[in-house]
Design an enzyme around this catalytic site. Structure first.
Site, PDB file in Angstrom:
ATOM      1  CG  ASP A   1      -2.327   1.318   1.344  1.00 29.29           C
ATOM      2  OD1 ASP A   1      -2.975   0.700   1.674  1.00 29.29           O
ATOM      3  OD2 ASP A   1      -1.775   2.163   0.529  1.00 29.29           O
TER       4      ASP A   1
ATOM      5  CG  ASP B   1      -2.635   3.574  -2.389  1.00 31.38           C
ATOM      6  OD1 ASP B   1      -4.399   3.064  -2.345  1.00 31.38           O
ATOM      7  OD2 ASP B   1      -2.388   3.885  -1.344  1.00 31.38           O
ATOM      8  CD  GLU B   2      -5.219  -1.295   0.125  1.00 34.97           C
ATOM      9  OE1 GLU B   2      -6.536  -0.390  -0.151  1.00 34.97           O
ATOM     10  OE2 GLU B   2      -5.565  -2.318   0.930  1.00 34.97           O
TER      11      GLU B   2
END
Ligand code: TTP
Ligand code: MG
Length: 404
Positions: free
Chosen positions: A26, A124-125
């Protein structure tokens, strides 16, 4: 005591025979980090990405903020006026989604160099199952450090935190725990030692309501759930209680589900300011339809379902779907329908923050469809392909379709 020993024994066995190595990755303060990267003068300062605060009178919310701003108590989804009250000297910038999407693509490209088993969770993960790839590395720690370094290099300085564990839940807890710019590995034999002192809300699926029920039962830590009578848990929480009991033992068998198949193609645009001008929205829909159409044609795909996404001021987000009779990837067809859907659902009074166009439902590919395609369709497609070529050569601005 015996049960704990038994569980530990079982985990020890797993470690040697079949323990998985799951990474949860993340990025740190993602949107804010991109802005700090691109504006050196923002570095080390409280930076808030989100709606315009308008001297404290602004509406809308915080998308995210730098860790410097978090020290003032600012966080994602907080009303921007509240953020401004807490941090009046912060730097406020509107989101620039295209930049973040580009950085996100770079990060996901890096993931692919490490494992094919990637489960994207958000922009983003992702979860990465590294179990089958460990022969490339002397340790999982080394792999994770290299992953972090490669992300930083490709994105020109963004940092990612990585949690490593034998299952998804603990990998996610670990990455949260080591933020920002961290790496935390929970080895199978230390899993319960790590998990049990944590507050119950760290377990997956425990929201404020379940937390309250557990607290009223005298259960505050994950270890309290593990030591509780499962029947007592299920009498209060039903099947959910038994599930939590399993998680508290460190059992989470959920697999990393790789998204190796393209299921949809979409593009979206966030307006710099919320707009009420429907013509402006329609011209965005035209651009988006062209982009989606181009990407579909590049991948030789056609979709049957069009979904229009609309986010209003205040972040309420709606989807409107339409099924075409036949699969298509034509910009005109997509645009006409997207525009119709938009105009049917939104009047002049709506403040639009974002619109998106998605095509999905590809069924069994593209080529077969050609058999049923009329001559006219073929011609239109040739024109589209020619336009794409020109755009590739001379850039997007070489050709602009007239609105309509
Ligand atoms: P997160 O990973 O939840 O947050 P973050 O990367 O900013 O910070 P952290 O270091 O805690 O991971 O979300 C990723 C991006 O998604 C975030 O940078 C902005 C966007 N986002 C919103 O726009 N609104 C929201 O409410 C949240 C939670 C995220
Ligand atoms: Mg993040």
């Amino acid at each position: 005591m015996f049960i704990l020993f038994d569980r530990a024994g079982c985990l020890f066995y797993n470690h040697h025979m079949q323990a998985r190595i799951i990474f949860h990755v993340d990025l740190d303060a993602f949107f804010a980090s991109v802005e700090q990267r691109d504006h050196p003068e923002f570095r080390g300062r409280p930076l808030i990405v989100g709606a315009d605060p308008k001297d404290g009178k602004g509406r809308g919310v915080v998308s995210t903020c730098s860790y410097e701003a978090r020290a003032f108590g600012v966080h994602s989804a907080m009303p921007i006026s509240e953020a401004y009250r807490r941090c009046p000297d912060g730097i406020y910038v509107p989101p620039a989604m295209e930049k973040y999407q580009q950085a996100s693509r770079q990060v996901f490209d890096v993931f692919e160099e490490f494992t094919p088993a990637i489960e994207p969770i958000s922009i983003d993960e992702a979860f990465l199952d590294m179990t089958g790839c460990m022969h490339f590395w002397s340790s999982s720690n080394e792999a994770a450090q290299r992953l972090r370094a490669t992300i930083a290099q490709r994105t020109r300085g963004l940092t990612a935190s990585v949690g490593i564990a034998p299952n998804k839940m603990v990998a996610k807890i670990a990455s949260d725990d080591c933020k920002p710019d961290g790496l935390l590995e929970i080895f199978p034999e230390r899993l319960l030692e790590y998990l049990h002192p944590l507050p119950v809300k760290k377990l997956w699926g425990i929201g404020p309501r379940t937390e309250e029920v557990l607290n009223r039962m005298g259960i505050f830590k994950v270890g309290d759930i593990a030591a509780a009578d499962p029947q007592r848990l299920s009498s209060r929480l039903g099947i959910h209680g038994l599930h939590l009991y399993e998680l508290a033992q460190g059992h989470d068998e959920r697999e990393v589900i790789a998204q190796d198949e393209v299921k949809s193609v979409s593009n979206e645009e966030t307006f710099d300011q919320d707009v009420r001008d429907r013509e402006l929205v329609c011209s965005a829909l035209l651009r988006l339809s062209e982009k989606v159409s181009q990407r579909l044609r590049e991948s030789r795909l056609k979709g049957k379902t069009l979904t229009l996404k609309v986010r209003l001021r205040g972040f309420k987000t709606y989807s409107h779907a339409f099924g075409f009779g036949v699969r298509t990837n034509h910009a005109d067809t997509i645009y006409k329908k997207a525009k119709e859907l938009f105009l049917a659902h939104y009047g002049d009074e709506a403040y639009i923050r974002l619109v998106g166009v998605r095509l999905s439902n590809f069924d069994d590919g593209y080529l077969q469809d050609d058999l049923f395609q009329g001559q006219e369709d073929k011609k239109a497609e040739q024109v589209h392909q020619a336009l794409d070529l020109i755009k590739q050569k001379f850039g997007d601005d070489a050709i602009r379709r007239a609105g309509g």
